[in-house]
Design a protein around this motif. Structure first.
Motif, PDB file in Angstrom:
ATOM      1  N   THR A 165       0.799  -1.224   0.000  1.00 36.67           N
ATOM      2  CA  THR A 165       0.000   0.000   0.000  1.00 36.67           C
ATOM      3  C   THR A 165       0.832   1.274   0.000  1.00 36.67           C
ATOM      4  O   THR A 165       0.391   2.290  -0.524  1.00 36.67           O
ATOM      5  N   GLN A 166       2.014   1.250   0.570  1.00 36.89           N
ATOM      6  CA  GLN A 166       2.804   2.470   0.709  1.00 36.89           C
ATOM      7  C   GLN A 166       3.946   2.582  -0.296  1.00 36.89           C
ATOM      8  O   GLN A 166       4.548   3.628  -0.413  1.00 36.89           O
ATOM      9  N   VAL A 167       4.252   1.528  -0.994  1.00 36.80           N
ATOM     10  CA  VAL A 167       5.340   1.579  -1.964  1.00 36.80           C
ATOM     11  C   VAL A 167       4.830   1.206  -3.356  1.00 36.80           C
ATOM     12  O   VAL A 167       4.839   2.018  -4.274  1.00 36.80           O
ATOM     13  N   ILE A 168       4.356   0.005  -3.527  1.00 39.96           N
ATOM     14  CA  ILE A 168       3.967  -0.493  -4.845  1.00 39.96           C
ATOM     15  C   ILE A 168       2.793   0.291  -5.419  1.00 39.96           C
ATOM     16  O   ILE A 168       2.862   0.794  -6.546  1.00 39.96           O
ATOM     17  N   GLN A 169       1.705   0.424  -4.667  1.00 36.23           N
ATOM     18  CA  GLN A 169       0.529   1.130  -5.187  1.00 36.23           C
ATOM     19  C   GLN A 169       0.821   2.607  -5.439  1.00 36.23           C
ATOM     20  O   GLN A 169       0.368   3.168  -6.436  1.00 36.23           O
TER      21      GLN A 169
END
Length: 96
Positions: free
Chosen positions: A10-14
Motif C-alpha cells: 500500500t505504501q510503496v507499490i501502489q
C-alpha cells in the motif's frame, strides 16, 4: 511479517504505480542464485503523470533508474528483500 508485506503493497507499490502508470520494469541478465539467496539487477522507466501523494503532485517528467535486489529465502518463501537504487538521481530526474 504480514504487516510489512501490507505496508510494501500500500505504501510503496501502489503509490509508485499511481505516480508512474506507464512503469516498465526490466531485469538485466540472469539472477545470481546461491542456495537460498538471490540477487539481480533491474531498471525502471516511465513518466511521472500521477501524484505521489496529496502534497506531491505529478511532475510530468520521465524517469529511468537502475537498482539491485537481494532476496533471502527460507523454506521456499521470502524471508527478507533489500532493494538498492540511486535515490538522489531519481529525485533529480523529478526536479525535487
Amino acid at each position: 511479517m504480514w504487516g510489512a508485506a501490507r505496508y510494501a503493497k500500500t505504501q510503496v507499490i501502489q503509490v509508485f504505480m499511481q505516480a508512474v502508470p506507464d512503469l516498465q520494469w526490466k531485469m538485466f541478465g540472469e539472477p545470481i542464485v546461491n542456495g537460498e539467496s538471490i540477487a539481480f539487477e533491474w531498471e525502471f522507466n516511465g513518466t511521472n503523470t500521477g501524484p505521489w501523494s496529496a502534497e506531491t503532485p505529478a511532475t510530468q517528467r520521465p524517469l529511468s533508474f537502475k537498482g539491485v535486489s537481494f532476496i533471502h529465502l527460507k523454506n521456499g518463501k521470502i524471508l527478507t528483500q533489500h532493494d538498492y537504487y540511486d535515490a538522489l538521481g531519481f529525485n533529480k530526474q523529478l526536479g525535487w
